[in-house]
Write a protein that holds these residues in place. Structure first.
Motif, PDB file in Angstrom:
ATOM      1  N   GLY B   4     107.983  57.430  53.895  1.00 38.49           N
ATOM      2  CA  GLY B   4     109.129  58.332  53.920  1.00 38.49           C
ATOM      3  C   GLY B   4     109.017  59.311  55.079  1.00 38.49           C
ATOM      4  O   GLY B   4     110.011  59.620  55.754  1.00 38.49           O
ATOM      5  N   GLN B   5     107.793  59.762  55.329  1.00 40.51           N
ATOM      6  CA  GLN B   5     107.578  60.711  56.425  1.00 40.51           C
ATOM      7  C   GLN B   5     107.772  60.030  57.777  1.00 40.51           C
ATOM      8  O   GLN B   5     108.335  60.610  58.699  1.00 40.51           O
ATOM      9  N   LEU B   6     107.283  58.804  57.874  1.00 46.83           N
ATOM     10  CA  LEU B   6     107.455  58.060  59.126  1.00 46.83           C
ATOM     11  C   LEU B   6     108.941  57.819  59.386  1.00 46.83           C
ATOM     12  O   LEU B   6     109.422  57.946  60.518  1.00 46.83           O
ATOM     13  N   SER B   7     109.650  57.499  58.338  1.00 44.14           N
ATOM     14  CA  SER B   7     111.094  57.286  58.450  1.00 44.14           C
ATOM     15  C   SER B   7     111.773  58.566  58.928  1.00 44.14           C
ATOM     16  O   SER B   7     112.603  58.542  59.842  1.00 44.14           O
ATOM     17  N   GLU B   8     111.376  59.665  58.309  1.00 41.06           N
ATOM     18  CA  GLU B   8     111.931  60.965  58.675  1.00 41.06           C
ATOM     19  C   GLU B   8     111.644  61.280  60.147  1.00 41.06           C
ATOM     20  O   GLU B   8     112.523  61.712  60.897  1.00 41.06           O
ATOM     21  N   ALA B   9     110.405  61.012  60.546  1.00 38.38           N
ATOM     22  CA  ALA B   9     109.960  61.381  61.896  1.00 38.38           C
ATOM     23  C   ALA B   9     110.615  60.540  62.985  1.00 38.38           C
ATOM     24  O   ALA B   9     110.712  60.968  64.132  1.00 38.38           O
ATOM     25  N   ILE B  14     113.542  53.297  55.939  1.00 35.67           N
ATOM     26  CA  ILE B  14     112.361  52.746  55.275  1.00 35.67           C
ATOM     27  C   ILE B  14     112.434  51.227  55.250  1.00 35.67           C
ATOM     28  O   ILE B  14     111.453  50.537  55.503  1.00 35.67           O
ATOM     29  N   ARG B  15     113.603  50.717  54.976  1.00 35.61           N
ATOM     30  CA  ARG B  15     113.802  49.272  54.956  1.00 35.61           C
ATOM     31  C   ARG B  15     113.380  48.631  56.269  1.00 35.61           C
ATOM     32  O   ARG B  15     112.710  47.607  56.291  1.00 35.61           O
ATOM     33  N   SER B  16     113.783  49.259  57.361  1.00 34.47           N
ATOM     34  CA  SER B  16     113.464  48.701  58.668  1.00 34.47           C
ATOM     35  C   SER B  16     111.968  48.807  58.961  1.00 34.47           C
ATOM     36  O   SER B  16     111.381  47.882  59.528  1.00 34.47           O
ATOM     37  N   LEU B  17     111.359  49.901  58.561  1.00 29.62           N
ATOM     38  CA  LEU B  17     109.915  50.050  58.798  1.00 29.62           C
ATOM     39  C   LEU B  17     109.148  48.938  58.090  1.00 29.62           C
ATOM     40  O   LEU B  17     108.230  48.340  58.658  1.00 29.62           O
ATOM     41  N   ARG B  18     109.544  48.662  56.877  1.00 32.16           N
ATOM     42  CA  ARG B  18     108.866  47.574  56.156  1.00 32.16           C
ATOM     43  C   ARG B  18     109.104  46.249  56.858  1.00 32.16           C
ATOM     44  O   ARG B  18     108.221  45.400  56.928  1.00 32.16           O
ATOM     45  N   THR B  37     100.001  53.759  54.278  1.00 31.81           N
ATOM     46  CA  THR B  37      99.620  54.958  55.025  1.00 31.81           C
ATOM     47  C   THR B  37      99.605  54.609  56.507  1.00 31.81           C
ATOM     48  O   THR B  37      99.104  53.560  56.891  1.00 31.81           O
ATOM     49  N   TYR B  38     100.186  55.524  57.293  1.00 35.65           N
ATOM     50  CA  TYR B  38     100.295  55.275  58.731  1.00 35.65           C
ATOM     51  C   TYR B  38      99.527  56.314  59.515  1.00 35.65           C
ATOM     52  O   TYR B  38      99.486  57.490  59.133  1.00 35.65           O
ATOM     53  N   SER B  39      98.971  55.880  60.626  1.00 36.55           N
ATOM     54  CA  SER B  39      98.399  56.808  61.596  1.00 36.55           C
ATOM     55  C   SER B  39      99.560  57.559  62.254  1.00 36.55           C
ATOM     56  O   SER B  39     100.643  57.005  62.450  1.00 36.55           O
ATOM     57  N   PRO B  40      99.342  58.817  62.602  1.00 37.76           N
ATOM     58  CA  PRO B  40     100.393  59.567  63.315  1.00 37.76           C
ATOM     59  C   PRO B  40     100.832  58.873  64.591  1.00 37.76           C
ATOM     60  O   PRO B  40     101.960  59.022  65.037  1.00 37.76           O
ATOM     61  N   LEU B  41      99.948  58.088  65.179  1.00 39.71           N
ATOM     62  CA  LEU B  41     100.290  57.374  66.414  1.00 39.71           C
ATOM     63  C   LEU B  41     101.390  56.346  66.185  1.00 39.71           C
ATOM     64  O   LEU B  41     102.055  55.922  67.126  1.00 39.71           O
ATOM     65  N   THR B  42     101.546  55.956  64.920  1.00 42.26           N
ATOM     66  CA  THR B  42     102.569  54.952  64.622  1.00 42.26           C
ATOM     67  C   THR B  42     103.956  55.446  65.017  1.00 42.26           C
ATOM     68  O   THR B  42     104.841  54.647  65.330  1.00 42.26           O
ATOM     69  N   GLU B  44     104.798  56.884  67.734  1.00 44.95           N
ATOM     70  CA  GLU B  44     105.035  56.439  69.110  1.00 44.95           C
ATOM     71  C   GLU B  44     105.386  54.949  69.124  1.00 44.95           C
ATOM     72  O   GLU B  44     106.279  54.510  69.856  1.00 44.95           O
ATOM     73  N   THR B  45     104.664  54.195  68.333  1.00 41.19           N
ATOM     74  CA  THR B  45     104.923  52.754  68.280  1.00 41.19           C
ATOM     75  C   THR B  45     106.353  52.482  67.841  1.00 41.19           C
ATOM     76  O   THR B  45     107.061  51.660  68.432  1.00 41.19           O
ATOM     77  N   VAL B  46     106.781  53.180  66.820  1.00 38.97           N
ATOM     78  CA  VAL B  46     108.138  52.970  66.323  1.00 38.97           C
ATOM     79  C   VAL B  46     109.159  53.394  67.378  1.00 38.97           C
ATOM     80  O   VAL B  46     110.184  52.722  67.563  1.00 38.97           O
ATOM     81  N   GLU B  47     108.864  54.470  68.093  1.00 34.50           N
ATOM     82  CA  GLU B  47     109.782  54.874  69.158  1.00 34.50           C
ATOM     83  C   GLU B  47     109.883  53.778  70.228  1.00 34.50           C
ATOM     84  O   GLU B  47     110.965  53.490  70.744  1.00 34.50           O
TER      85      GLU B  47
END
Lengths: 135, 135
Positions: B4-9, B14-18, B37-42, B44-47
């Motif tokens: 949820g936090q990664l999605s927010e960031a 969430i669907r797409s992240l999965r 659980t994701y590393s904060p670096l993720t 950047e990867t998603v960007e």
DNA sequence: ATAAAGGCTGACATCAGTGTCAGGGTCAAG
DNA sequence: CTTGACCCTGACACTGATGTCAGCCTTTAT
């Protein structure tokens, strides 16, 4: 005229002809054995369908005016122009978007090539090539 | 960092992240309760994934070089340029095709309008309007 | 203890025309 | 009578990222 002949005459697959019928674009009468029979005029209708599909219209849009267009001239059918207008707007939107992507892509490729050249220069930084500055 | 936090960031659902994880684009470690659980670096990867998707690349193409690109500079990854080249060629093909459709569409619209004007003229052929020939 | 919020998987829908296959009739020529 | 060509319906696949829902589990706050 049976479906195989219509397919032959128009170059449209049997599968597609059945689909067009299902979408209400062409009509057939059934023989006692269940076979579809088409009027020879159906060839013209299918040709028109091909034309409109090539313009990017959907079968649903085509269905909206095909009967009128077949029976009259296209200019007589008020439904045609709005469809053309909407399609044109859509196409132009897509072109703009594709051009934007194209620009981004070219930019990135240019930057990438430049960066690679820079890396190569670093690697061969030892041998100073005087010919480089002549061109 | 939970999903949820990664999605927010990142602004990615969430669907797409999965989905990205399923396609091998991002990695997660699972907590005892099964939560990702994701590393904060993720982030950047998603960007980066967003950027490449916006260029029209598929997740499969992105997966082909994303690991390299994240670890090094893009220019270091030999897989990138060929993908860009193929995509550019594809985009340009599409632009050409859309322009062709656009031309056809405009031509038909022009002809249609002309034909309609002609029909109107026939209808009002009775009252001869001398002003017409002045312009 | 319970409710709310968030996470999990799996699965279907979307757009739209076409290919393709299975399983089964029909008809004509040998 | 059999073979081959032709027709029928119904259904799944495809392309590809995303929305959405059902059904269930976990955590946190009240």
């Amino acid at each position: 005229m049976k479906i195989g002949q219509l397919s032959e005459a128009t170059g449209v697959s049997i599968r597609s002809l059945r689909y067009y019928e299902q979408q209400g674009l062409i009509a057939s009468i059934r023989q006692a054995n269940g076979y579809r029979t088409y009027s020879p005029l159906t060839v013209e209708t299918v040709e028109a369908i091909k034309l409109y599909l090539n313009l990017g219209l959907t079968t649903e849009q085509i269905a909206g005016f095909l009967t009128c267009v077949i029976q009259n001239k296209e200019a007589f059918c008020a439904e045609v122009m709005p469809v053309y207008e909407r399609k044109l707007a859509e196409i132009e939107r897509q072109i703009v978007q594709l051009n934007q992507i194209r620009t981004n892509l070219v930019d990135r490729m240019t930057a990438l090539t430049a960066e690679q050249n820079r890396t190569i220069c670093e690697e061969c930084g030892a041998n100073d090539d005087p010919k480089r500055s002549q061109s």
